[in-house]
Write a protein that holds these residues in place. Structure first.
Motif, PDB file in Angstrom:
ATOM      1  N   GLU A  62      29.681  60.034 -96.072  1.00 22.35           N
ATOM      2  CA  GLU A  62      28.599  60.084 -96.022  1.00 22.35           C
ATOM      3  C   GLU A  62      28.290  59.172 -97.286  1.00 22.35           C
ATOM      4  OE1 GLU A  62      27.240  62.816 -93.326  1.00 22.35           O
ATOM      5  OE2 GLU A  62      26.001  62.313 -94.562  1.00 22.35           O
ATOM      6  N   LEU A  63      28.317  59.823 -98.706  1.00 21.37           N
ATOM      7  CA  LEU A  63      27.986  59.642 -99.662  1.00 21.37           C
ATOM      8  C   LEU A  63      28.406  57.845-100.048  1.00 21.37           C
ATOM      9  CD1 LEU A  63      27.914  62.485-102.350  1.00 21.37           C
ATOM     10  CD2 LEU A  63      26.288  61.643-101.023  1.00 21.37           C
ATOM     11  N   THR A  64      29.651  57.924 -99.633  1.00 16.09           N
ATOM     12  CA  THR A  64      30.249  56.729 -99.570  1.00 16.09           C
ATOM     13  C   THR A  64      29.658  55.277 -99.191  1.00 16.09           C
ATOM     14  OG1 THR A  64      32.254  57.488-100.831  1.00 16.09           O
ATOM     15  CG2 THR A  64      32.246  54.953-100.367  1.00 16.09           C
ATOM     16  N   ILE A  65      29.891  55.742 -97.843  1.00 13.90           N
ATOM     17  CA  ILE A  65      28.662  54.515 -97.231  1.00 13.90           C
ATOM     18  C   ILE A  65      27.119  54.186 -97.348  1.00 13.90           C
ATOM     19  CG2 ILE A  65      27.696  54.000 -94.764  1.00 13.90           C
ATOM     20  CD1 ILE A  65      29.875  56.131 -93.847  1.00 13.90           C
ATOM     21  N   ARG A  67      26.466  54.491-100.691  1.00 13.14           N
ATOM     22  CA  ARG A  67      25.888  53.918-102.109  1.00 13.14           C
ATOM     23  C   ARG A  67      26.654  52.591-101.784  1.00 13.14           C
ATOM     24  NH1 ARG A  67      29.101  55.703-107.743  1.00 13.14           N
ATOM     25  NH2 ARG A  67      30.420  54.064-105.883  1.00 13.14           N
ATOM     26  N   TYR A  68      26.954  52.272-100.813  1.00 15.70           N
ATOM     27  CA  TYR A  68      27.467  50.729-100.416  1.00 15.70           C
ATOM     28  C   TYR A  68      26.325  49.359-100.117  1.00 15.70           C
ATOM     29  CZ  TYR A  68      29.847  47.181 -98.860  1.00 15.70           C
ATOM     30  OH  TYR A  68      30.615  45.926 -97.935  1.00 15.70           O
ATOM     31  N   GLY A  69      25.374  50.713 -99.128  1.00 14.82           N
ATOM     32  CA  GLY A  69      25.218  49.962 -98.514  1.00 14.82           C
ATOM     33  C   GLY A  69      23.741  49.727 -99.143  1.00 14.82           C
ATOM     34  N   GLU A  70      23.171  50.464-100.257  1.00 14.88           N
ATOM     35  CA  GLU A  70      21.784  50.532-101.143  1.00 14.88           C
ATOM     36  C   GLU A  70      20.586  50.390-100.370  1.00 14.88           C
ATOM     37  OE1 GLU A  70      22.414  49.036-105.426  1.00 14.88           O
ATOM     38  OE2 GLU A  70      23.606  47.515-104.346  1.00 14.88           O
ATOM     39  N   ALA A  71      20.386  51.312 -99.178  1.00 21.12           N
ATOM     40  CA  ALA A  71      19.189  50.939 -97.909  1.00 21.12           C
ATOM     41  C   ALA A  71      19.967  51.798 -97.116  1.00 21.12           C
ATOM     42  CB  ALA A  71      19.615  49.338 -97.302  1.00 21.12           C
ATOM     43  N   ASN A  72      18.606  52.478 -95.699  1.00 19.66           N
ATOM     44  CA  ASN A  72      19.060  53.162 -95.091  1.00 19.66           C
ATOM     45  C   ASN A  72      19.625  53.429 -94.386  1.00 19.66           C
ATOM     46  OD1 ASN A  72      17.797  51.741 -92.439  1.00 19.66           O
ATOM     47  ND2 ASN A  72      16.966  50.905 -93.107  1.00 19.66           N
ATOM     48  N   PRO A  73      19.870  54.961 -93.765  1.00 18.43           N
ATOM     49  CA  PRO A  73      21.538  54.852 -92.921  1.00 18.43           C
ATOM     50  C   PRO A  73      21.845  53.872 -92.203  1.00 18.43           C
ATOM     51  CG  PRO A  73      19.813  56.406 -93.019  1.00 18.43           C
ATOM     52  CD  PRO A  73      19.106  55.375 -93.377  1.00 18.43           C
ATOM     53  N   VAL A  74      20.699  52.758 -91.051  1.00 19.69           N
ATOM     54  CA  VAL A  74      20.886  52.081 -90.236  1.00 19.69           C
ATOM     55  C   VAL A  74      21.296  50.784 -90.331  1.00 19.69           C
ATOM     56  CG1 VAL A  74      19.497  50.324 -88.220  1.00 19.69           C
ATOM     57  CG2 VAL A  74      19.447  53.023 -88.837  1.00 19.69           C
ATOM     58  N   ARG A  75      21.031  50.790 -91.911  1.00 15.01           N
ATOM     59  CA  ARG A  75      21.108  49.144 -91.933  1.00 15.01           C
ATOM     60  C   ARG A  75      22.931  49.410 -92.936  1.00 15.01           C
ATOM     61  NH1 ARG A  75      16.554  46.249 -95.606  1.00 15.01           N
ATOM     62  NH2 ARG A  75      15.403  46.400 -93.597  1.00 15.01           N
ATOM     63  N   SER A  76      22.659  50.271 -93.826  1.00  8.13           N
ATOM     64  CA  SER A  76      24.229  50.484 -94.617  1.00  8.13           C
ATOM     65  C   SER A  76      24.909  50.969 -93.092  1.00  8.13           C
ATOM     66  CB  SER A  76      24.210  52.175 -95.247  1.00  8.13           C
ATOM     67  OG  SER A  76      23.059  52.059 -96.322  1.00  8.13           O
ATOM     68  N   LEU A  77      24.835  51.197 -91.924  1.00 10.04           N
ATOM     69  CA  LEU A  77      25.570  51.716 -91.362  1.00 10.04           C
ATOM     70  C   LEU A  77      26.633  50.131 -91.069  1.00 10.04           C
ATOM     71  CD1 LEU A  77      24.776  54.591 -89.287  1.00 10.04           C
ATOM     72  CD2 LEU A  77      27.451  54.242 -90.879  1.00 10.04           C
ATOM     73  N   GLY A 235      22.604  59.006-101.814  1.00 14.57           N
ATOM     74  CA  GLY A 235      23.603  58.131-101.571  1.00 14.57           C
ATOM     75  C   GLY A 235      23.097  56.670-102.431  1.00 14.57           C
ATOM     76  N   SER A 236      22.618  56.214-101.230  1.00 18.65           N
ATOM     77  CA  SER A 236      22.140  55.786-101.744  1.00 18.65           C
ATOM     78  C   SER A 236      20.915  55.425-102.865  1.00 18.65           C
ATOM     79  CB  SER A 236      21.077  54.900-100.109  1.00 18.65           C
ATOM     80  OG  SER A 236      20.342  54.948-100.188  1.00 18.65           O
ATOM     81  N   TYR A 237      20.206  56.132-103.540  1.00 13.14           N
ATOM     82  CA  TYR A 237      19.820  56.546-103.999  1.00 13.14           C
ATOM     83  C   TYR A 237      20.820  56.673-105.274  1.00 13.14           C
ATOM     84  CZ  TYR A 237      15.905  57.439-100.890  1.00 13.14           C
ATOM     85  OH  TYR A 237      14.817  56.776 -99.895  1.00 13.14           O
ATOM     86  N   LEU A 238      22.183  56.379-105.521  1.00 17.34           N
ATOM     87  CA  LEU A 238      22.579  57.070-106.133  1.00 17.34           C
ATOM     88  C   LEU A 238      23.373  55.888-107.534  1.00 17.34           C
ATOM     89  CD1 LEU A 238      24.718  59.205-107.665  1.00 17.34           C
ATOM     90  CD2 LEU A 238      26.406  59.448-106.432  1.00 17.34           C
ATOM     91  N   ALA A 393      33.329  60.101 -89.899  1.00 15.53           N
ATOM     92  CA  ALA A 393      34.707  59.430 -90.644  1.00 15.53           C
ATOM     93  C   ALA A 393      35.705  58.159 -90.222  1.00 15.53           C
ATOM     94  CB  ALA A 393      35.321  60.437 -90.304  1.00 15.53           C
ATOM     95  N   LEU A 394      35.191  57.545 -88.047  1.00 15.21           N
ATOM     96  CA  LEU A 394      36.065  56.988 -87.848  1.00 15.21           C
ATOM     97  C   LEU A 394      35.636  55.417 -88.300  1.00 15.21           C
ATOM     98  CD1 LEU A 394      36.123  58.205 -84.161  1.00 15.21           C
ATOM     99  CD2 LEU A 394      38.280  57.938 -85.517  1.00 15.21           C
ATOM    100  N   ILE A 395      34.912  55.704 -88.987  1.00 10.14           N
ATOM    101  CA  ILE A 395      33.889  54.280 -89.312  1.00 10.14           C
ATOM    102  C   ILE A 395      34.319  53.795 -90.999  1.00 10.14           C
ATOM    103  CG2 ILE A 395      31.344  53.171 -90.045  1.00 10.14           C
ATOM    104  CD1 ILE A 395      29.952  53.703 -88.252  1.00 10.14           C
ATOM    105  N   VAL A 396      34.659  55.111 -91.172  1.00 11.16           N
ATOM    106  CA  VAL A 396      34.732  54.741 -92.744  1.00 11.16           C
ATOM    107  C   VAL A 396      36.650  54.419 -93.186  1.00 11.16           C
ATOM    108  CG1 VAL A 396      35.373  55.984 -94.841  1.00 11.16           C
ATOM    109  CG2 VAL A 396      33.108  55.750 -93.791  1.00 11.16           C
ATOM    110  N   GLY A 397      37.746  55.082 -91.620  1.00  9.88           N
ATOM    111  CA  GLY A 397      38.470  54.646 -91.931  1.00  9.88           C
ATOM    112  C   GLY A 397      39.171  53.481 -91.064  1.00  9.88           C
TER     113      GLY A 397
END
Ligand code: PHE
Length: 446
Positions: A62-65, A67-77, A235-238, A393-397
């Motif tokens: 979850e943290l990795t998603i 930080r990668y997205g650097e945005a809100n969860p909807v946008r990051s996903l 994570g997106s603020y990390l 997890a499925l999305i990351v995997g």
């Protein structure tokens, strides 16, 4: 836009904020209550296993998603699952809605903390009927106290990440740990404490069944704030130079350490209270009113502490309120940040309408307490959190291009590709986490 987003100003600031989100009522109210009602040591054992084999790897995901997205969860996903933006958005929305639903019951329990903090103060000032009212269960009292806590939450979040959330978390968490250690030292010296200690530390394997396992899994996801986009938004603020697996481990260890300490305090305190004449089990051997157990046992303990009792009690509940606040602000941050970015709204406007909606839902729960309180807790923590985490997890995997995932993890963790972590973790979230989670559900249904 990502350049203008705020970030946590230091690595320690992030760890404390993420640990602040993780550490809260889940540790000091949820975990001991669950442990006591599920046979003690057996629950502790299964819980620890769940944290490390399931929740920790998913926390990294979850943290990795985020930080990668650097945005809100909807946008990051959507950024990761770019060929199915519709489903990615729905999933993000389910996550943040779950966070909001959790806050609706969390604020009620946190309100009780406010009552228990104010009550000894009223007593000292001579307002003894107010003191009793603050500690007695009732719809009006529950509503007023919940409103106070929601107001605090909305106030801090409207201030933003670095100024509000980070400042609060860094300052007061260490103090809570010290106070808990002092209280544990005190309670372990009382008559009856060993019985609680035995129940907590010596597992009775016959108590392990499907129910216990699913409760332990839910508790682990709840305690690490997983499956509700909260760790994703943090994570997106990390910063990009943070080592994700290591940071996640620090957060998981801190959180689990505090839950363990809370058990070490509450379970012995239960038996000390029983020794002193407080009834905690009914004739059938079931815990009386498990939701409010902690709120009976702790005041009973403070009562035995003489003149120091009221002071320690106020201090303890104050610190607990702060721990709850660093969690509640993280719950509302996920929907607020999403609304602000997606709808192009000011932060304070999103705080107002989202906080308002959650407050309304809380009021509905309070007025239908018997029917809704437990139901919302079970639906969110035992079902929604593990299932949404499973989808993450499925999305990351499966949906994330592995070279991009590697690049994200590598940032802050040079040489990761040649180590053990990279050999195991991607496969682990791709296959083991989903299968384990599904097995727990299958077990429960059958
Ligand atoms: N982890 C928090 C606690 O233990 C609760 C929480 C759940 C916070 C979900 C954020 C999201 O109290």
């Amino acid at each position: 836009m990502s350049n203008t987003r705020t970030q946590f100003s230091s690595r320690l600031g992030f760890i404390l904020a993420a640990a602040g989100s993780a550490i809260g009522l889940g540790n000091i109210w949820g975990f001991p209550t669950q442990t006591a009602s599920n046979g003690g040591g057996a629950f502790l054992l299964v819980y620890l296993i769940m944290v490390f084999i399931l929740a920790y790897p998913m926390l990294i995901a979850e943290l990795t998603i985020g930080r990668y997205g650097e945005a809100n969860p909807v946008r990051s996903l959507c950024k990761i699952w770019s060929n199915n933006k519709f489903l990615a958005s729905i999933l993000g929305l389910i996550g943040i809605t779950t966070a909001a639903a959790i806050l609706s019951f969390y604020a009620i329990v946190a309100g009780w903390l406010v009552g228990f903090m104010l009550s000894p103060i009223c007593d000292m000032l001579g307002f003894s009927s107010a003191a009793t009212w603050l500690e007695s269960f009732g719809a009006v009292r529950n509503t007023i106290l919940m409103l106070i806590f929601m107001g605090l939450t909305m106030y801090v979040v409207s201030k933003g990440v670095d100024d509000g959330i980070e400042k609060w978390s860094t300052r007061l968490m260490p103090l809570l740990i010290v106070l808990m250690l002092v209280m544990i030292g005190y309670i372990l010296a009382q008559d009856g404490a060993t019985q609680g200690l035995q129940m907590y530390l010596i597992p009775d394997f016959s108590k392990i069944d499907a129910d216990l396992i699913i409760s332990a899994m839910g508790q682990a996801f709840f305690s690490l704030s997983l499956g509700v986009c909260v760790m994703m938004i943090y994570g997106s603020y990390l910063k990009k130079d943070a080592n994700l697996p290591k940071t996640a481990l620090q957060v998981a260890l801190l959180d689990t350490g505090i839950a363990f300490l809370a058990g070490l305090l509450i379970l012995p305190a239960m038996f000390v209270a029983q020794h002193n004449g407080v009834q905690i089990y009914n004739d059938a051997g079931q815990l009386l009113s498990s939701d409010t157990l902690v709120f009976q046992v702790l005041p009973a303990m403070f009562d035995t502490m003489g003149t120091m009792g009221p002071i320690i009690s106020v201090l303890f509940f104050l610190l607990m309120i702060i721990a709850a606040l660093t969690s509640s602000i993280s719950m509302i941050e996920a929907p607020v940040a999403t609304a602000a970015e997606q709808l192009n709204q000011s932060r304070s406007k999103s705080v107002l309408w989202i906080g308002g909606a959650i407050t309304l839902f809380s009021i509905i729960i309070i007025n239908n307490f018997g029917a809704l309180f437990g139901l919302v807790i079970t639906a969110t923590t035992e079902y929604a959190q593990p299932l949404v985490s499973l989808a993450f997890a499925l999305i990351v995997g499966w949906a994330w291009r592995q070279d991009k995932l590697l690049a994200e993890i590598k940032s802050g963790y040079e040489g990761v590709e040649s180590g053990l972590f990279w050999k195991i973790w991607p496969w682990y979230v791709r296959i083991v986490c989903p299968v384990l989670t599904l097995l727990v559900f299958a077990n429960t249904i059958m």
